[in-house]
Design an enzyme around this catalytic site. Structure first.
Site, PDB file in Angstrom:
ATOM      1  N   ILE A  47     -48.302 -83.438 -52.593  1.00  0.00           N
ATOM      2  CA  ILE A  47     -49.365 -82.719 -53.294  1.00  0.00           C
ATOM      3  C   ILE A  47     -48.887 -82.363 -54.698  1.00  0.00           C
ATOM      4  O   ILE A  47     -47.837 -81.740 -54.855  1.00  0.00           O
ATOM      5  CB  ILE A  47     -49.725 -81.423 -52.528  1.00  0.00           C
ATOM      6  N   CYS A  48     -49.676 -82.720 -55.677  1.00  0.00           N
ATOM      7  CA  CYS A  48     -49.380 -82.353 -57.060  1.00  0.00           C
ATOM      8  C   CYS A  48     -50.199 -81.099 -57.371  1.00  0.00           C
ATOM      9  O   CYS A  48     -51.378 -81.182 -57.717  1.00  0.00           O
ATOM     10  CB  CYS A  48     -49.751 -83.489 -58.003  1.00  0.00           C
ATOM     11  N   ALA A  49     -49.580 -79.941 -57.168  1.00  0.00           N
ATOM     12  CA  ALA A  49     -50.236 -78.660 -57.438  1.00  0.00           C
ATOM     13  C   ALA A  49     -49.209 -77.740 -58.085  1.00  0.00           C
ATOM     14  O   ALA A  49     -48.111 -77.556 -57.551  1.00  0.00           O
ATOM     15  CB  ALA A  49     -50.779 -78.049 -56.150  1.00  0.00           C
TER      16      ALA A  49
END
Length: 153
Positions: A92-94
């Site tokens: 996840i790119c958060a």
């Protein structure tokens, strides 16, 4: 004497056991202070209505000073949500999992944030660099230096 990480996770687990999780979030496994599993379902009308995903949290001894390694579990017949900030390997790119992590965030707060991220998605699609990233990705998503160019997540 228990580590800061173990004490913090014990406190979070007690709170979950006493108060439960928010709607659509379920604790599946928290047998130790190394790995926890949750399911998340987006409630209400969204691109992901009726879909349930499993999230894995892995904690290092520096938690909560350092963020947990969080990813969607991908298994035979179960894929990660198709989302512009979720790679097909579950990473996840958060920013809250990277440079905007704060020790005041809890595991449940991360689940709620990811639930909200899915709920607000307007178009199901993978990140543009999905294939290249998945081919070269480290096993631990925390070892990736993501570039956060979209502050809406």
């Amino acid at each position: 004497m228990a580590s800061i990480s173990a004490r913090r996770l014990a406190k979070e687990l007690r709170e979950i056991q006493a108060d439960g999780c928010p709607v659509g979030i379920t604790l599946l496994e928290a047998n130790d202070f190394v790995k926890w599993l949750f399911t998340i379902e987006v409630m209400g009308e969204s691109q992901y209505q009726g879909e349930v995903y499993t999230l894995q949290f892995r904690f290092d001894p520096q938690y909560p000073i350092s963020s947990p390694a969080v990813q969607f579990v991908v298994t035979e017949g179960k894929e990660a949500p198709i989302h512009p900030h979720v790679y097909s390997n579950g990473h996840i790119c958060a920013s809250i999992l990277g440079n905007e992590w704060s020790p005041v965030l809890s595991v449940v707060a991360v689940c709620v944030t990811l639930q909200s991220m899915l709920a607000s998605c307007k178009k199901k699609e993978r990140p543009v660099d999905n294939d290249r990233y998945v081919r070269n990705a480290p096993e631990n998503p925390k070892k990736t230096l993501f570039h956060y160019d979209d502050d809406t997540v």
